[in-house]
Motif scaffolding. Sequence first.
Motif, PDB file in Angstrom:
ATOM      1  N   TYR A 107     -69.840 -16.795   7.187  1.00  0.00           N
ATOM      2  CA  TYR A 107     -69.104 -16.231   6.054  1.00  0.00           C
ATOM      3  C   TYR A 107     -69.053 -14.709   6.123  1.00  0.00           C
ATOM      4  CZ  TYR A 107     -68.872 -14.232   1.361  1.00  0.00           C
ATOM      5  OH  TYR A 107     -68.583 -13.435   0.276  1.00  0.00           O
ATOM      6  N   GLU A 108     -70.201 -14.089   6.397  1.00  0.00           N
ATOM      7  CA  GLU A 108     -70.250 -12.628   6.477  1.00  0.00           C
ATOM      8  C   GLU A 108     -69.359 -12.113   7.608  1.00  0.00           C
ATOM      9  OE1 GLU A 108     -72.639  -9.989   4.868  1.00  0.00           O
ATOM     10  OE2 GLU A 108     -71.862 -11.410   3.412  1.00  0.00           O
ATOM     11  N   GLY A 109     -69.431 -12.775   8.764  1.00  0.00           N
ATOM     12  CA  GLY A 109     -68.613 -12.352   9.888  1.00  0.00           C
ATOM     13  C   GLY A 109     -67.132 -12.535   9.614  1.00  0.00           C
ATOM     14  N   ALA A 110     -66.758 -13.675   9.037  1.00  0.00           N
ATOM     15  CA  ALA A 110     -65.351 -13.931   8.730  1.00  0.00           C
ATOM     16  C   ALA A 110     -64.828 -12.953   7.688  1.00  0.00           C
ATOM     17  CB  ALA A 110     -65.177 -15.369   8.236  1.00  0.00           C
ATOM     18  N   GLU A 111     -65.657 -12.602   6.722  1.00  0.00           N
ATOM     19  CA  GLU A 111     -65.229 -11.655   5.693  1.00  0.00           C
ATOM     20  C   GLU A 111     -64.942 -10.290   6.296  1.00  0.00           C
ATOM     21  OE1 GLU A 111     -67.925 -10.142   2.446  1.00  0.00           O
ATOM     22  OE2 GLU A 111     -66.586 -11.392   1.254  1.00  0.00           O
ATOM     23  N   LYS A 112     -65.741  -9.875   7.267  1.00  0.00           N
ATOM     24  CA  LYS A 112     -65.487  -8.602   7.929  1.00  0.00           C
ATOM     25  C   LYS A 112     -64.169  -8.646   8.696  1.00  0.00           C
ATOM     26  CE  LYS A 112     -70.330  -7.236   8.456  1.00  0.00           C
ATOM     27  NZ  LYS A 112     -70.240  -5.942   7.756  1.00  0.00           N
ATOM     28  N   VAL A 113     -63.909  -9.790   9.357  1.00  0.00           N
ATOM     29  CA  VAL A 113     -62.641  -9.931  10.075  1.00  0.00           C
ATOM     30  C   VAL A 113     -61.466  -9.882   9.093  1.00  0.00           C
ATOM     31  CG1 VAL A 113     -61.220 -11.508  11.459  1.00  0.00           C
ATOM     32  CG2 VAL A 113     -63.659 -11.227  11.982  1.00  0.00           C
ATOM     33  N   MET A 114     -61.601 -10.559   7.962  1.00  0.00           N
ATOM     34  CA  MET A 114     -60.543 -10.578   6.954  1.00  0.00           C
ATOM     35  C   MET A 114     -60.280  -9.180   6.409  1.00  0.00           C
ATOM     36  SD  MET A 114     -61.735 -14.110   5.079  1.00  0.00           S
ATOM     37  CE  MET A 114     -60.531 -14.092   3.752  1.00  0.00           C
ATOM     38  N   GLU A 115     -61.335  -8.404   6.201  1.00  0.00           N
ATOM     39  CA  GLU A 115     -61.168  -7.039   5.705  1.00  0.00           C
ATOM     40  C   GLU A 115     -60.456  -6.169   6.740  1.00  0.00           C
ATOM     41  OE1 GLU A 115     -65.021  -5.698   4.564  1.00  0.00           O
ATOM     42  OE2 GLU A 115     -65.127  -6.949   2.767  1.00  0.00           O
ATOM     43  N   LYS A 116     -60.788  -6.367   8.022  1.00  0.00           N
ATOM     44  CA  LYS A 116     -60.119  -5.602   9.080  1.00  0.00           C
ATOM     45  C   LYS A 116     -58.631  -5.964   9.161  1.00  0.00           C
ATOM     46  CE  LYS A 116     -63.514  -3.168  10.807  1.00  0.00           C
ATOM     47  NZ  LYS A 116     -63.503  -1.678  10.719  1.00  0.00           N
ATOM     48  N   LEU A 117     -58.302  -7.208   8.797  1.00  0.00           N
ATOM     49  CA  LEU A 117     -56.910  -7.654   8.853  1.00  0.00           C
ATOM     50  C   LEU A 117     -56.138  -7.293   7.589  1.00  0.00           C
ATOM     51  CD1 LEU A 117     -57.393 -11.186  10.481  1.00  0.00           C
ATOM     52  CD2 LEU A 117     -56.588  -9.078  11.576  1.00  0.00           C
ATOM     53  N   GLY A 118     -56.805  -6.584   6.660  1.00  0.00           N
ATOM     54  CA  GLY A 118     -56.105  -6.108   5.478  1.00  0.00           C
ATOM     55  C   GLY A 118     -56.439  -6.826   4.203  1.00  0.00           C
ATOM     56  N   SER A 119     -57.391  -7.756   4.253  1.00  0.00           N
ATOM     57  CA  SER A 119     -57.782  -8.465   3.037  1.00  0.00           C
ATOM     58  C   SER A 119     -58.529  -7.528   2.100  1.00  0.00           C
ATOM     59  CB  SER A 119     -58.677  -9.656   3.397  1.00  0.00           C
ATOM     60  OG  SER A 119     -59.105 -10.342   2.244  1.00  0.00           O
ATOM     61  N   GLU A 120     -58.590  -7.908   0.845  1.00  0.00           N
ATOM     62  CA  GLU A 120     -59.285  -7.088  -0.168  1.00  0.00           C
ATOM     63  C   GLU A 120     -60.742  -6.938   0.203  1.00  0.00           C
ATOM     64  OE1 GLU A 120     -60.502  -7.256  -4.933  1.00  0.00           O
ATOM     65  OE2 GLU A 120     -59.372  -8.880  -3.996  1.00  0.00           O
ATOM     66  N   LYS A 121     -61.253  -5.699   0.073  1.00  0.00           N
ATOM     67  CA  LYS A 121     -62.668  -5.457   0.311  1.00  0.00           C
ATOM     68  C   LYS A 121     -63.473  -5.828  -0.926  1.00  0.00           C
ATOM     69  CE  LYS A 121     -62.037  -1.871   3.801  1.00  0.00           C
ATOM     70  NZ  LYS A 121     -62.398  -0.508   4.248  1.00  0.00           N
ATOM     71  N   HIS A 122     -64.689  -6.282  -0.692  1.00  0.00           N
ATOM     72  CA  HIS A 122     -65.543  -6.742  -1.788  1.00  0.00           C
ATOM     73  C   HIS A 122     -66.737  -5.812  -1.923  1.00  0.00           C
ATOM     74  CE1 HIS A 122     -63.154 -10.383  -1.999  1.00  0.00           C
ATOM     75  NE2 HIS A 122     -63.221 -10.417  -0.680  1.00  0.00           N
ATOM     76  N   GLY A 123     -66.749  -5.036  -3.001  1.00  0.00           N
ATOM     77  CA  GLY A 123     -67.818  -4.071  -3.214  1.00  0.00           C
ATOM     78  C   GLY A 123     -67.441  -2.702  -2.684  1.00  0.00           C
ATOM     79  N   LEU A 124     -68.202  -1.686  -3.087  1.00  0.00           N
ATOM     80  CA  LEU A 124     -67.950  -0.322  -2.639  1.00  0.00           C
ATOM     81  C   LEU A 124     -68.281  -0.169  -1.164  1.00  0.00           C
ATOM     82  CD1 LEU A 124     -69.442   1.803  -5.559  1.00  0.00           C
ATOM     83  CD2 LEU A 124     -67.017   1.616  -4.946  1.00  0.00           C
ATOM     84  N   THR A 125     -67.530   0.688  -0.479  1.00  0.00           N
ATOM     85  CA  THR A 125     -67.835   1.061   0.893  1.00  0.00           C
ATOM     86  C   THR A 125     -67.883   2.572   0.961  1.00  0.00           C
ATOM     87  OG1 THR A 125     -65.575   1.317   1.720  1.00  0.00           O
ATOM     88  CG2 THR A 125     -66.440  -0.931   1.589  1.00  0.00           C
ATOM     89  N   VAL A 126     -68.255   3.107   2.136  1.00  0.00           N
ATOM     90  CA  VAL A 126     -68.343   4.557   2.289  1.00  0.00           C
ATOM     91  C   VAL A 126     -66.965   5.206   2.253  1.00  0.00           C
ATOM     92  CG1 VAL A 126     -70.513   4.509   3.551  1.00  0.00           C
ATOM     93  CG2 VAL A 126     -68.355   4.290   4.806  1.00  0.00           C
ATOM     94  N   ASP A 127     -65.897   4.418   2.344  1.00  0.00           N
ATOM     95  CA  ASP A 127     -64.546   4.967   2.274  1.00  0.00           C
ATOM     96  C   ASP A 127     -64.089   5.187   0.835  1.00  0.00           C
ATOM     97  OD1 ASP A 127     -64.277   4.888   5.062  1.00  0.00           O
ATOM     98  OD2 ASP A 127     -63.709   2.774   5.002  1.00  0.00           O
ATOM     99  N   ASP A 128     -64.817   4.603  -0.120  1.00  0.00           N
ATOM    100  CA  ASP A 128     -64.449   4.745  -1.524  1.00  0.00           C
ATOM    101  C   ASP A 128     -65.078   6.011  -2.105  1.00  0.00           C
ATOM    102  OD1 ASP A 128     -63.081   2.224  -1.582  1.00  0.00           O
ATOM    103  OD2 ASP A 128     -65.042   1.243  -1.658  1.00  0.00           O
ATOM    104  N   GLU A 129     -64.569   6.440  -3.259  1.00  0.00           N
ATOM    105  CA  GLU A 129     -65.168   7.577  -3.964  1.00  0.00           C
ATOM    106  C   GLU A 129     -66.459   7.112  -4.628  1.00  0.00           C
ATOM    107  OE1 GLU A 129     -64.127  10.724  -7.593  1.00  0.00           O
ATOM    108  OE2 GLU A 129     -62.566   9.431  -6.744  1.00  0.00           O
ATOM    109  N   ILE A 130     -67.549   7.772  -4.312  1.00  0.00           N
ATOM    110  CA  ILE A 130     -68.864   7.370  -4.817  1.00  0.00           C
ATOM    111  C   ILE A 130     -69.228   8.264  -5.992  1.00  0.00           C
ATOM    112  CG2 ILE A 130     -71.264   6.944  -4.224  1.00  0.00           C
ATOM    113  CD1 ILE A 130     -69.197   5.276  -2.661  1.00  0.00           C
ATOM    114  N   ALA A 131     -69.248   7.678  -7.180  1.00  0.00           N
ATOM    115  CA  ALA A 131     -69.551   8.451  -8.389  1.00  0.00           C
ATOM    116  C   ALA A 131     -71.047   8.707  -8.530  1.00  0.00           C
ATOM    117  CB  ALA A 131     -69.024   7.706  -9.621  1.00  0.00           C
TER     118      ALA A 131
END
Length: 316
Positions: A107-131
């Motif tokens: 599941y974790e691996g597939a989710e990373k592949v889906m995110e790379k293919l343009g799927s919605e990201k789940h949770g904050l990442t370092v690319d987001d604005e960190i308040a």
Amino acid sequence: MPGGLVALLDDVSIIARAAAASVDDIGVAASRAGTKTAGVVIDDAAVTPSYVTGLSPARELPIIWNITKGSLKNKLIILLPGALLLSWLLPSAIIFILMLGGGYLSYEGAEKVMEKLGSEKHGLTVDDEIADPVAFEKQRVAGAIRTDLILSAEIMAITLNEVASEDFIVRAGVLAIVGIAVTLFVYGAVALIVKLDDIGLHLREKSSELAQTFGQFLVTSVPYLLTTLSFVGTIAMLWVGGGIILHSLHELGLHGPSDWAHGVQHMVEGVTGGLSGILGWTTYAGLSALAGLGLGFVLAIVIHNVFKIGKTHGHG
């Protein structure tokens, strides 16, 4: 009195020989079990740098240390007693724990592949604005320790499966040795990896031309190394997760998927001559990764779209 002393010394020597034999048994069994966990260890070492990538360099080592402490707690306080209790009360459940872990990795691996293919990201990442950087760091550490718990459970379950026939002392010793050794190896390697650029910057300040050249090489290559590790970590998740599922299904009597994958592996080995070993292994690993990817896609769709879960991850 002399006779009693001789008898006591004889008893002590017997106990010492028995203890030495147990230590030897533990060492041999730990070495055997350690080789079986190699895939999960590679996965762990490749995935972990992503939890500090993009954060303040001053916080990298403290974050890794916090994850290391969490990993040791996972293995020695939670998983080791649980594994020993399980091996005593319900040894048949080990394979189902392996399958749960294999499903999670897929599941974790597939989710990373889906995110790379343009799927919605789940949770904050370092690319987001960190308040709130402090809260974000805690989230990243918690996410790393949570993933480590799954990977550690896989390591402990694989190890336990290898020493299931040994006595209690050997099982406990092997689980402790493998758990500590894997943790120190993985997070020591991670600490080195994330500090390679700082080492490079330091070497660039040296008077030696060789040191400056090597330092520049490190600074230039580290971003590519981290990108490669992220890719390898995703592949390793799918390979290990899918492989565990195929093997576990075979153990439970559903031989078809595993037999088909091994059949393709043997076919490749039969036509590749001197490279048969490497290409055969690569074929089976690739098919395992595809199985993990397929299972992971299904799990991700169900988790995100049916159960509406997916706002808890902190991957980068």
